[in-house]
Design an enzyme around this catalytic site. Structure first.
Site, PDB file in Angstrom:
ATOM      1  CG  LEU A  28      -1.916  -1.250   1.346  1.00 55.65           C
ATOM      2  CD1 LEU A  28      -1.019  -2.001   2.499  1.00 55.65           C
ATOM      3  CD2 LEU A  28      -3.260  -0.658   1.908  1.00 55.65           C
ATOM      4  CG  ASP A  29       1.400   5.630  -2.059  1.00 56.88           C
ATOM      5  OD1 ASP A  29       2.594   5.891  -1.789  1.00 56.88           O
ATOM      6  OD2 ASP A  29       0.487   6.631  -2.252  1.00 56.88           O
ATOM      7  CE  LYS A  30       3.664   8.997   4.248  1.00 55.25           C
ATOM      8  NZ  LYS A  30       2.534   9.988   4.622  1.00 55.25           N
TER       9      LYS A  30
END
Length: 332
Positions: A28-30
């Site tokens: 997951l990207d932040k």
């Protein structure tokens, strides 16, 4: 797929729906994915001697030309404080580091710790100030000119409540989670601990995210990637299933991904996996039923007991039962 659409999950093909149940890792990207992607400037530290107003005006003028959430936060804070923005020439983005531009004939850089190091303007004292802010979970960018760093701007983003719940649900489903971000290790650690992911990696460039996805795939199992920006596109394309945050995501990310989450709610991914498992169960039921009926009809035929009505049921009747059973997925 129709049931998923009702819940705001757009799936671009049946293949991805079938693979959802096999996911072992989800990266997951932040920013904009786990967090709201709407950070606010919380701190300003003057390093040089130009004065607060001049330093902020220079940084905000460059930041206003960028579409990155951190840059927007700095520009919005300046507007809020009624600071007049300056004209910027030769504006350019430096992937994984920040942005730069020419103001009044002098080139200025606005970027992260990595950029400061690349420009050879870093020092032990400066790093201590940066790390102190980063350990509070804040992202720090510096305004750098010919005479070195002139100011530090700390920006903080907030976690989505749905992100924490989604990570908890994914763990129950047996899916491991990894947060990928271009932010520094200190900020990444603070966010990772809050949201509860299994692991994290910070200071990543777009190509680094792609490399992480490749490494996870080599380890075995299906790998998913969730992102919303242009920088996430290579990783989204490489993952077995790419999930795009369609509500606030870029067109590039949405076009590249295999599944689009229309309201940027990560809890839709556990629902997608659950729907995938239900779909697979129905597929198995339909195949077993259809083949079983035909096998029974063939056996009756060889025994001389088959009738025309039996043949109709084995063909059209079985097809109708299979379709009816498949429609149960609409209620999932």
């Amino acid at each position: 797929m129709a049931a998923a659409t009702r819940y705001g999950i757009l799936i671009k093909g049946g293949t991805f729906l079938e693979q959802g149940r096999l996911l072992t890792w989800l990266a997951l990207d932040k920013t904009g994915t786990i967090t709201h992607g709407k950070p606010c400037q919380t701190d300003f530290v003057e390093i040089g001697n130009m004065g607060d107003y001049r330093t902020t005006a220079l940084a905000a003028s460059i930041a206003a030309r960028s579409d990155h959430p951190v840059s927007r936060a700095i520009a919005e804070k300046a507007v809020e404080n009624k600071i007049e923005l300056l004209g910027v020439d030769d504006f350019a983005a430096i992937p994984g580091q920040g942005v730069c531009g020419v103001i009044g004939g002098q080139k200025w850089y606005l970027g992260n710790h990595r950029m400061v190091e690349e420009l050879k303007k870093c020092s032990t004292t400066l790093e201590e100030r940066i790390f102190a802010l980063e350990k509070m979970g804040k992202t720090v960018v510096a305004l750098v000119g010919e005479k070195g760093v002139q100011g530090l701007f700390a920006v903080a983003d907030t976690l989505k409540d749905s992100s924490i719940e989604a990570i908890r649900e994914l763990k129950k489903l047996g899916v491991k989670t990894m947060m990928l971000t271009g932010d520094n290790e200190h900020t990444a650690l603070a966010i990772a601990e809050q949201v509860g992911v299994d692991s994290f990696k910070g200071n990543l460039l777009p190509e680094d995210k792609l490399r992480v996805i490749e490494e996870l795939e080599k380890a075995g199992g299906k790998v998913g990637m969730v992102g919303d920006g242009i920088n996430d596109a290579p990783a989204l394309a490489k993952a077995n299933i790419g999930f795009a945050m369609a509500g606030g995501g870029t067109d590039t990310a949405i076009e590249t991904a295999d599944v689009a989450l229309m309201d940027d709610d990560l809890r839709k991914i556990p629902r997608f996996i659950g729907l995938s498992k239900s779909t697979y169960a129905i597929l198995v039921q339909n195949i077993v039923f259809a083949l079983g009926v035909k096998a029974l009809f063939f056996a009756l035929t060889f025994m001389g007991l088959a009738t025309m009505w039996m043949a109709v049921f084995a063909d059209v009747g079985a097809a109708l039962v299979v379709v009816a059973n498949g429609l149960r997925a609409m209620r999932k």
